[in-house]
Design a protein around this motif. Structure first.
Motif, short mmCIF file in Angstrom:
data_model
loop_
_atom_site.label_atom_id
_atom_site.label_comp_id
_atom_site.label_asym_id
_atom_site.label_seq_id
_atom_site.Cartn_x
_atom_site.Cartn_y
_atom_site.Cartn_z
N HIS A 45 -4.64 12.63 -10.38
CA HIS A 45 -3.52 12.46 -10.87
C HIS A 45 -2.94 10.88 -10.77
O HIS A 45 -2.42 10.66 -11.95
N LEU A 46 -3.17 10.09 -10.13
CA LEU A 46 -3.07 8.63 -10.21
C LEU A 46 -3.79 8.02 -11.45
O LEU A 46 -3.34 7.23 -12.24
N ARG A 47 -5.02 8.36 -11.54
CA ARG A 47 -5.75 8.02 -12.89
C ARG A 47 -5.10 8.26 -14.09
O ARG A 47 -4.92 7.74 -15.05
N ASP A 48 -4.60 9.81 -14.17
CA ASP A 48 -4.08 10.17 -15.35
C ASP A 48 -2.62 9.57 -15.45
O ASP A 48 -2.22 9.15 -16.63
N TYR A 49 -1.94 8.85 -14.47
CA TYR A 49 -0.75 8.14 -14.41
C TYR A 49 -1.04 6.70 -14.89
O TYR A 49 -0.12 5.90 -15.21
N GLY A 50 -2.34 6.27 -15.08
CA GLY A 50 -2.74 4.90 -15.42
C GLY A 50 -3.00 3.90 -14.67
O GLY A 50 -3.20 2.68 -14.59
N VAL A 105 0.90 -1.42 0.12
CA VAL A 105 0.02 -0.02 -0.19
C VAL A 105 0.91 1.32 0.10
O VAL A 105 1.95 1.29 0.69
N GLN A 106 0.40 2.41 -0.69
CA GLN A 106 1.25 3.39 -0.71
C GLN A 106 0.36 4.74 -0.67
O GLN A 106 -0.77 4.79 -1.25
N THR A 107 0.77 5.45 0.62
CA THR A 107 0.22 6.83 0.48
C THR A 107 0.74 7.75 -0.42
O THR A 107 2.06 7.81 -0.02
N VAL A 108 0.29 8.28 -1.24
CA VAL A 108 0.76 9.45 -2.24
C VAL A 108 0.86 10.81 -1.54
O VAL A 108 -0.52 11.26 -1.45
N HIS A 109 1.72 11.27 -1.18
CA HIS A 109 1.69 12.52 -0.52
C HIS A 109 2.22 13.56 -1.68
O HIS A 109 1.93 14.97 -1.03
N ASN A 110 2.75 13.36 -2.69
CA ASN A 110 2.81 14.30 -3.82
C ASN A 110 2.85 13.94 -5.02
O ASN A 110 2.01 12.89 -5.38
N TYR A 111 3.30 14.41 -6.26
CA TYR A 111 3.20 14.10 -7.55
C TYR A 111 4.40 13.46 -7.98
O TYR A 111 4.84 13.64 -9.44
N ARG A 112 5.17 13.02 -7.23
CA ARG A 112 6.56 12.45 -7.79
C ARG A 112 6.51 11.16 -8.37
O ARG A 112 7.34 10.94 -8.99
N GLN A 113 5.37 10.56 -8.81
CA GLN A 113 5.41 9.71 -9.86
C GLN A 113 5.90 10.17 -11.31
O GLN A 113 6.23 9.74 -12.17
N VAL A 114 5.50 11.56 -11.41
CA VAL A 114 5.59 12.09 -12.74
C VAL A 114 6.66 13.32 -12.64
O VAL A 114 7.52 13.61 -13.65
N CYS A 115 6.55 14.04 -11.51
CA CYS A 115 7.51 15.27 -11.40
C CYS A 115 8.55 15.09 -10.58
O CYS A 115 8.41 14.64 -9.40
N ALA A 116 9.84 15.55 -10.84
CA ALA A 116 10.96 15.29 -10.16
C ALA A 116 10.98 16.02 -9.02
O ALA A 116 11.69 15.49 -7.95
N SER A 117 10.37 17.20 -8.73
CA SER A 117 10.30 17.90 -7.44
C SER A 117 9.34 17.45 -6.58
O SER A 117 9.25 17.60 -5.38
N GLY A 118 8.15 16.76 -7.12
CA GLY A 118 7.05 16.39 -6.56
C GLY A 118 5.82 17.19 -6.38
O GLY A 118 4.82 17.02 -5.70
#
Length: 424
Positions: free
Chosen positions: A217-222, A140-153
């Motif tokens: 954001h996660l849906r956009d990521y697939g 399980v992962q809690t997603v605290h930012n946008y770092r699946q896509v963005c280098a700075s998050g």
């Protein structure tokens, strides 16, 4: 158990023991839950809401009878690493050999039910997901930012929101703009890491999105909907609120995306003393702006960096807490702390702030523009006394540990029951 709205769960104020019976049929099932919580701690010199949330969640789970095995590394330790490990440090975000070795040993010895991942960078690496799956442990992962896509998050650079890397196989714009730690080399490494670990992230068994924005954001990521659960962070109940104080409190990292310059622009549009006091707490690159404002105006004071006791005292002294980031801030902890303490919040309409404040009159949401914020400041000062109770009620219904710890246990129980990765 079918998902229920958080507000409904909050109104019921479920006792955790009763919840265990409802989910699992008996208390011992929850008591047998064994969870590894993996987190790379941010540097302690810079206050991190994420560190606070991880520590709080561990304490809440243990209080509910879950056996928690912390697996943590700290960015503060990097300077003390042996020379051999320092030499391999640039590769740590991709693989992290030492972390994988230690995690494999822990998983073999303890045979946990779930690995719950928070931040993997830089010392853990997303590879911990592969290591867990190799040991038949679901993740399980809690997603605290946008770092699946963005280098700075952050989806933020050079003073403005940015999604230039979205949809790219490799985020070369991050390298061009030195988005990770101001370094082209480190940005190239992070961009490579994100490309390498795209399949890794997509193998996570369940994502906990803190808000509807993160879910999108996660849906956009697939990521398919059935692997996304919306569950915000929560904080311990500080008890019945003290009477409202006077004026405004702004407490944040003093960096461009947190909106200090926006706040000071709006504040200066009012005569000195017209709004009551403004207290500023925190540290960062924009500290000189806070110090300059305190020197220029009698109604502004700079408190510096405060510990937890200092923050509680500053909140007690205030009537309204201000949270005005200009980036899509996911779920500012300062807002949760304010509502728990019965302080309404004046926030910007970005990221998770509208989700946090809701429609329950817990505060005011304005566009991230100086004119809009300046217009809202006197309104907030006048209406604060009528909104403190609504802020406290929203915390009790949506962000209290009785609500969110029960929800997290539900997620763990569901994933261990249905995952192909459950240990035999």
């Amino acid at each position: 158990m079918a998902d229920r709205p958080l507000a409904q769960i909050g109104r019921e104020r479920l006792d955790l023991g009763k919840f265990r019976h409802a989910v699992n049929g008996s208390v011992p099932r929850v008591n047998r839950l064994k969870v590894v919580v993996a987190h790379n701690r941010y540097r302690e010199a810079i206050p991190s809401g994420e560190n606070v949330i991880v520590d709080t969640e561990i304490a809440q789970l243990r209080a509910a009878g879950v056996e928690v095995l912390p697996f943590q590394r700290s960015s503060d330790s990097i300077g003390d690493l042996p020379a051999a490990q320092k030499a391999l440090l640039p590769l740590a975000p991709i693989y992290g050999r030492e972390a994988q070795r230690d995690l494999a040993r822990l998983l073999t010895t303890e045979r946990p039910d779930v690995l719950h991942l928070h931040n993997p960078y830089p010392l853990l690496s997303p590879w911990v997901i592969r290591t867990a799956h190799a040991h038949q442990v679901p993740v399980v992962q809690t997603v605290h930012n946008y770092r699946q896509v963005c280098a700075s998050g952050l989806y933020f650079r050079d003073g403005h929101n940015c999604q230039d890397c979205k949809g790219r196989l490799v985020g070369w714009p991050a390298v061009k703009h030195r988005c990770y730690r101001g370094s082209a080399a480190q940005s190239a490494l992070m961009a490579t890491t994100l490309a390498v670990h795209r399949p890794t992230w997509r193998s996570v068994d369940r994502f906990i999105a803190l808000t509807d924005r993160i879910a999108a954001h996660l849906r956009d990521y697939g990521i398919p909907d059935e692997r996304i659960v919306i569950k915000p962070n929560g904080l311990p109940d500080p008890g019945e609120p003290d009477p409202l104080g006077e004026g405004f409190l702004y407490a944040a990292r003093l960096s461009p995306e947190k909106g200090l310059d926006l706040l000071l622009d709006a504040w200066r549009r009012h005569p000195d003393g017209a709004l009551g006091p403004l207290r500023i707490a925190g540290d960062g690159d924009l500290r000189p702006l806070a110090e300059q404002a305190a020197a220029e105006r009698a109604d502004v004071s700079y408190l510096g960096v405060l510990d937890q006791d200092g923050m509680r005292s500053a909140r007690r002294a205030a009537a309204v807490v201000i949270a005005v980031p200009t980036w899509n801030d996911v779920l500012p902890t300062v807002i949760l702390e304010a509502m728990a303490s019965g302080r309404p919040v004046l926030g910007t309409a970005v990221g998770g702030i509208p989700y946090l404040l809701g429609t329950d009159a817990a505060g005011w949401v304005v566009a991230p523009e100086a004119a809009a914020l300046a217009a809202a400041l006197p309104v907030a000062r006048t209406e604060a006394g009528r909104r403190g109770k609504a802020a406290r009620d929203r915390y009790l219904q949506h962000f209290h540990p009785d609500v969110l710890t029960a929800r997290l246990i539900d997620i763990y129980s569901e994933i261990t029951a249905n995952s192909n990765h459950s240990p035999s």
